[in-house]
Each structure stands twice: as C-alpha cells, then as structure tokens.
Design a protein around this motif. Sequence first.
Motif, PDB file in Angstrom:
ATOM      1  N   LEU A  74       2.734  -3.463  -5.243  1.00 28.64           N
ATOM      2  CA  LEU A  74       1.685  -3.843  -6.188  1.00 28.64           C
ATOM      3  C   LEU A  74       0.622  -4.729  -5.558  1.00 28.64           C
ATOM      4  N   ARG A  75       0.744  -4.982  -4.235  1.00 27.04           N
ATOM      5  CA  ARG A  75      -0.117  -6.007  -3.652  1.00 27.04           C
ATOM      6  C   ARG A  75      -1.602  -5.706  -3.778  1.00 27.04           C
ATOM      7  N   PHE A  76      -1.993  -4.433  -3.721  1.00 25.07           N
ATOM      8  CA  PHE A  76      -3.431  -4.131  -3.830  1.00 25.07           C
ATOM      9  C   PHE A  76      -4.001  -4.678  -5.134  1.00 25.07           C
ATOM     10  N   ILE A  77      -3.298  -4.346  -6.230  1.00 28.29           N
ATOM     11  CA  ILE A  77      -3.798  -4.775  -7.532  1.00 28.29           C
ATOM     12  C   ILE A  77      -3.794  -6.288  -7.642  1.00 28.29           C
ATOM     13  N   ILE A  80      -6.559  -7.981  -5.531  1.00 29.78           N
ATOM     14  CA  ILE A  80      -7.919  -7.824  -6.052  1.00 29.78           C
ATOM     15  C   ILE A  80      -8.099  -8.642  -7.325  1.00 29.78           C
TER      16      ILE A  80
END
Lengths: 196, 210
Positions: A74-77, A80
């Motif tokens: 989930l790191r992208f979300i 950001i």
Amino acid sequence: MIEISPWVIFFASIFTNNMIFSNFLGMCSFISVSNEIPTSLGLGQAVTFVLTFTTMLNYLIYHYILVPLGLEYLRFIIFIITIAAFVQLIEMLVERYFTNLYYTLGIFLPLITVNCVILAVSLFMVIRNYTFLQSVGFAIGSGIGWTLAIAAMAGAKQRIKNNKLPKGLEGAGITLIITGLMALAFVGFSGIVQIQ
Amino acid sequence: MDKKRVKQIFKSGIWDDNPVFRQVIGICSSLAVTNLLMSSLIMGLALTFVTAFSELTISIIRKFTPKHIRMVVQVLIISAFVIIVDIFLKAYYPEMSKALGPYVGLIITNCIIMGRCEAFAQSNPPISSFLDGIASGLGYTMVLLMIAFIRELMGFGSIFGIQLLGNWWTRWTIMVMPPSAFFIMGVIFWWARSKTEKKEEKKEGGKVTA
C-alpha cells in the motif's frame, strides 16, 4: 546493504546522482518554471523543505506502521497521501502565520504535490533500505541538487532569451538540449562516489 | 459511438495532441527507462493501462464526485491502478520489476494521467474516455520507443535484446548514459514541432510566415 555515511549520500545525491541529470525526475516543473532565477530558487527551496519533512514522515510511517502490519504494497497510496496532506497543512500554516513567506513560497506549494522528486525520494529510500539518517541526508541532498539544477537552467535560459532559434526548437526543445549539456558536465563527477 | 469519433480520438491522442510533443507533459519519471527498448515498452504499456482504466473509472463516477475533492479522488484511483500494475509485474516479470525500480510507482505522478483525467474524463462518457486513455498512452509509448530505439541501437548495437550490429560497431557509451536521452528527446521535439508547424501553415492556405 553496506553502511554508507549519510554525508556521502548527501553529496552523492547533489553531484553524482542528481535527481534531474541522472534520474530524470521533476522534469515537468523543471521545464516550465525555469524562466527566472528568483522564481526557480523559490521553488527549489520549497521543494527541499517539503522533501526533507515528507521523507522523514514516510520513513517513520513505512517502518513503524506498514511493515509491522505487512501492508508494504500500500506504500504508493500512503506516501502520496502523506505528501498531499503535508503540503496542504504547510500551506494553511504559512498562509495563517507567515503572510510574507506565503507570497513568495505559497504559490509553489500546490505544484509540489505532483512533483515526481518528492515521491521518488520516498520510493528510493524504501528500495535502497536506507536508515533514518541516510534517508534524511538523501532527501536534503536531492532537494539541493534539484535547486542547483533548476537555478542553473534559469540562468542559461535568461542568457539565451533574446537569441534567435530555429522555430521548432523554441521552448521545450532547447531546454532539453541545454539540460543534456549540463548533464554531460555532471557525468564528470560520477567517478567520485557512487550510491545505488 | 461512431467510427469517426474513435478515429478522431486516436488521431489526436497519438499525433495531433500527443501528450509529450504538444503539451510537454509526462516526460518526468520515464526517460530513465529509455536505455532499453524492452523496459520502455513495458513502461509504456503500464502507463497506457493505468491511464485508460483511471479515465474509465473517473468518467463513470464523475457525476457523483463533489467538485472540490475530485483531485484527491483522482490521485487515489490512479494509485490503486498503479498498485495493480506493480503487483502484476512483481509476480510475473520479477526481473523487469527490479529493472524499472521506483519508476513504476512514479507513474502516479506522471502528469499525463492527471491531465487527461481533468481535461477529458471529467466531461466525457466512459467509453470514449477509456479510448482516449489508450490513445494518449500509445502516443506516449511511441515517443518512449523512438528514444529507446536510438539509444539501444547505438549504445548496445541491439534491438529488443537481439544483437543486430556485429563486432565492427563501436558502442557509443554516451548513449547508455543519461545525457543522451535529453539530446535525443530535444531533437525529436524539434522534428515533431517543425512537422506540425508546416502542416498548420499549409492549412492556412500556404501563408508564408516571415
């Protein structure tokens, strides 16, 4: 992962692994905002500031919340969202308490959320397994390196403002070619240190 | 939807309104993968996928999204699709995923996607938005492949990893290094701009500009 001193990472990210010249990051604002030196310095400062703090926040969130819960994908979300929220918060604080600063830096803040450099530093930090201090060195160095590049570009552009160019080369075309020349100069640094 | 509309969407996405040449957006985050044709192709396809499906989703929900939070909604939708791409690459092409590194994640901040969502998907029905996403993605992939073709051919003497030029070819190390991407990009820009400008002149009835 070999232990590299944060200072080495700091200097490497300014000279040998410059965000623009060797990683092509933050090109959009680099091309469109590099018309005047003061403006580009302002943007550079804002980027460095946001970069440093969001990287710290993202480091803490990633290592103390996402990893224990097994939610790394989930790191992208999450990254950001952190960046957007931080920028929003800073914008409100600056507008409320530092009105002068708001007129010089404030206009750049919304631009920063979509600046690739900010997200990229957080992602590189995860991929390269940096420690906290290394991440901070990397973030500050990348910010300064980016500022250096955009200020140099603005200087070069001011110089050639009144010169005649082939029609198709005006604007983005010549900017890219100048960037190429600068990048070539920065390749000269590449023997000093290398970070992966 | 008639054929003419489809044709028009594709024509404007790939050439007339090519996101890279005409709008100068989206070159961040992806020039770095252009030293090999294969990675550029994967990157381009990933971007096409994300653009098309985000535009589709945003177009479907455009009537229920409150205006002032639409940016946040867009970013979240885009990130969700990028995560799908990332997991897919990790599972089926682990080597490619490693080679692309953080650049897959950086698709989120690629301005093309946000730009198209704002400019097209907000005001068009789902199917044409989906096609518009594919068209802009392909226009972008085309530019990436052009750059990668020159860089790989001159830098490694190969195309898609197949050795074409023999031992007589002296490899241009510069083509593997970052500066060459800027030069090639600049020259391609020059070429595309002068080409479209000529066309516009012709449209104006051959008016000669000083």
